[in-house]
Write a protein that holds these residues in place. Structure first.
Motif, mmCIF file in Angstrom:
data_model
loop_
_atom_site.group_PDB
_atom_site.id
_atom_site.type_symbol
_atom_site.label_atom_id
_atom_site.label_comp_id
_atom_site.label_asym_id
_atom_site.label_seq_id
_atom_site.Cartn_x
_atom_site.Cartn_y
_atom_site.Cartn_z
ATOM 1 N N ASN A 129 4.899 -11.738 1.991
ATOM 2 C CA ASN A 129 5.037 -12.838 1.040
ATOM 3 C C ASN A 129 6.491 -13.028 0.635
ATOM 4 N N ARG A 130 7.357 -13.046 1.626
ATOM 5 C CA ARG A 130 8.772 -13.019 1.274
ATOM 6 C C ARG A 130 9.479 -14.339 1.562
ATOM 7 N N PHE A 131 8.705 -15.439 1.664
ATOM 8 C CA PHE A 131 9.344 -16.730 1.930
ATOM 9 C C PHE A 131 9.282 -17.671 0.740
ATOM 10 N N PRO A 133 0.825 -1.214 0.000
ATOM 11 C CA PRO A 133 0.000 0.000 0.000
ATOM 12 C C PRO A 133 0.856 1.259 0.000
ATOM 13 N N ILE A 134 0.270 2.370 -0.499
ATOM 14 C CA ILE A 134 1.011 3.645 -0.429
ATOM 15 C C ILE A 134 0.170 4.710 0.274
ATOM 16 N N ASP A 135 -0.710 4.225 1.160
ATOM 17 C CA ASP A 135 -1.595 5.163 1.870
ATOM 18 C C ASP A 135 -0.822 6.227 2.661
ATOM 19 N N GLN A 136 0.338 5.862 3.196
ATOM 20 C CA GLN A 136 1.089 6.833 4.010
ATOM 21 C C GLN A 136 1.693 7.952 3.153
ATOM 22 N N HIS A 137 2.055 7.595 1.920
ATOM 23 C CA HIS A 137 2.547 8.635 0.995
ATOM 24 C C HIS A 137 1.418 9.656 0.762
ATOM 25 N N LEU A 138 0.232 9.102 0.441
ATOM 26 C CA LEU A 138 -0.892 9.970 0.072
ATOM 27 C C LEU A 138 -1.357 10.787 1.276
#
Ligand code: UD1
Length: 430
Positions: free
Chosen positions: A330-332, A123-128
């Protein structure tokens, strides 16, 4: 599609020169368009992600001159378009840094909304949230983020999550806002500090980068500067774990050891000897390594971008290790590939339990993403027999001359692009 084909079993021994930090360079290149004068940036890594962003930057009208592979000048005076197409965002998410840069300078930006990626939804909610707080109207329409403002005014902004991207993007937008912006709960990664230092070298007034609070007093314009990007801590760490996993002895040169503290601590915990110099770190492994636990965290914690490299190494350490991934969900996936090489792993939620094995056996695996791909190359270098790593386009996004550097320290690895080449390599090394 190109592949790496690797014959494992050689100890990696020697010295490797580390290039400029890709993730710092991405922020710096975007920020460079905010000056009306020519800016020179040195120590750029010559990797695909950087080249795509430079294309996006010249696509909006900035002049971009590559002086050599690692040096570029950018002049943003003639920027005439404020929109970045999905084509760029699809190839490289960090094109979204042009959102903060364009909004900050021109008070208008249209950038395609990035989707998720192989390591999870992002998500990029914090940017917005940050752009809106500064006074921008931000809408999402037809897959695009459209941000506009008559004026941007400094604000006190508290981020709900610690985000490298949001910190850099909102910092850029605030550089030319009226008055004081205070960003709280920001990311402290070395590349956040590097982008802030670069902006300051162009005349911005940013204090506190590298701590939890960044204060930005708006300025009216940015000017010419010459700047060298910091060394890439993740590239360095990748070679350090490659040394550990192959029972090697590798010195990574042109690094800032302070940025590698979490990596060094884990290498020492599992039994490597680590020597620190002013701008180099030597890792020596006798192969007698033991398990440990690790949890990824924002800097100065253990970096998520190094999780696959330590995971591969732990899979060869005596005992049971637990790896907890707290940044991306999802990094495994690389562990499923590693299991095909003989690793003993069990994934539950955001934790992986890794029972060390004596050795891996070479197999055909897929790179999946940038760091997973590099980690599987480490596995191949440590394995018995031949490993083929498919989809190396991911690795080329972030590692310059990866195979050449590995060969220079004794790795047997070649880039190929056909089954015939793979057979030729296999015959040659067997
Ligand atoms: C950057 C790095 C990436 C690294 C990551 C974490 C670049 C170009 N990429 O990515 O290599 O793996 O930092 O060190 O520098 N989040 C939100 N909302 C937001 C933004 C982020 O919830 O608006 C969450 C993410 O889903 C994630 C966490 O915050 O769980 C950290 O993400 P973030 O630091 O933003 O990563 P990137 O900047 O995308």
């Amino acid at each position: 599609m190109e592949q790496y084909v690797i014959k494992g079993g050689n100890r990696l021994v020697g010295e490797v020169e580390i290039g400029g930090a890709k993730n710092a360079a991405l922020g710096i290149l975007a920020a460079a368009i905010m000056a009306d004068e020519t800016v020179l940036i040195d120590n750029l890594p010559d990797v695909n992600d950087i080249n795509v962003l430079l294309d996006a930057i010249s696509g909006i009208g900035a002049s971009v001159h590559r002086l050599d592979r690692h040096m570029v000048t950018i002049n943003g005076k003639n920027v005439s378009a404020y929109n970045i197409d999905y084509d760029y965002i699809k190839k490289i998410r960090a094109s979204y840094y042009l959102l903060g840069a364009l909004l900050g300078k021109y008070k208008r930006a249209e950038v395609a909304l990035p989707g998720g990626c192989n390591i999870g939804s992002r998500p990029i909610d914090q940017h917005l949230k940050g752009f809106r707080a500064l006074g921008a109207d931000v809408e999402i329409e037809h897959g695009k983020i459209i941000a506009e403002a008559d004026r941007l005014v400094g604000k006190h902004i508290y981020f709900d999550v610690v985000s490298v991207g949001a910190t850099i993007n909102v910092m850029m937008a605030a550089v030319m806002a009226e008055g004081m912006t205070i960003l709280e709960n920001v990311a402290k990664e070395p590349h956040v500090v590097d982008v802030a230092n670069f902006l300051n070298s162009m005349g911005a007034n940013i204090r506190g980068a590298g701590t939890d609070v960044i204060k930005i007093r708006g300025v009216q314009r940015l000017h010419t500067a010459e700047y060298a990007v910091i060394p890439d801590q993740i590239e360095a760490g990748t070679f350090m774990f490659a040394a550990a996993a192959t029972k090697g002895d590798v010195t990574v040169k042109n690094v800032i050891p302070k940025h590698l503290e979490a990596t060094i601590a884990k290498l020492e915990e599992i039994g490597c000897k680590v020597e620190e110099y002013d701008d180099a770190v030597r890792v020596i492994s006798d192969g007698n390594l033991s398990s440990t636990h690790v949890k990824t965290l924002p800097y100065p914690g253990f970096p998520t971008d190094m999780q696959p490299q330590i995971g591969v190494t732990l899979a060869l350490c005596k005992g049971t290790s637990v790896v907890t991934e707290s940044i991306f969900e999802n990094r495994f996936k690389y562990l499923d590939e590693l299991a095909r090489m003989g690793a003993n792993v069990k994934i539950e939620g955001n934790s992986a339990t890794i029972q060390g094995v004596e050795r891996f056996s070479g197999a055909r695996v897929s790179a999946l993403d940038l760091r997973a791909g590099a980690a599987l190359c480490i596995a191949g270098l440590a394995a018995e027999g031949i490993t083929i790593v498919d989809d190396i386009v991911y690795i080329q996004r972030g590692y310059e001359h990866f195979e050449e550097k590995l060969r220079s320290i004794g790795g047997i690895i070649e880039k190929v692009n056909s089954e015939k080449d793979i057979r030729k390599f296999t015959l040659k090394v067997s």
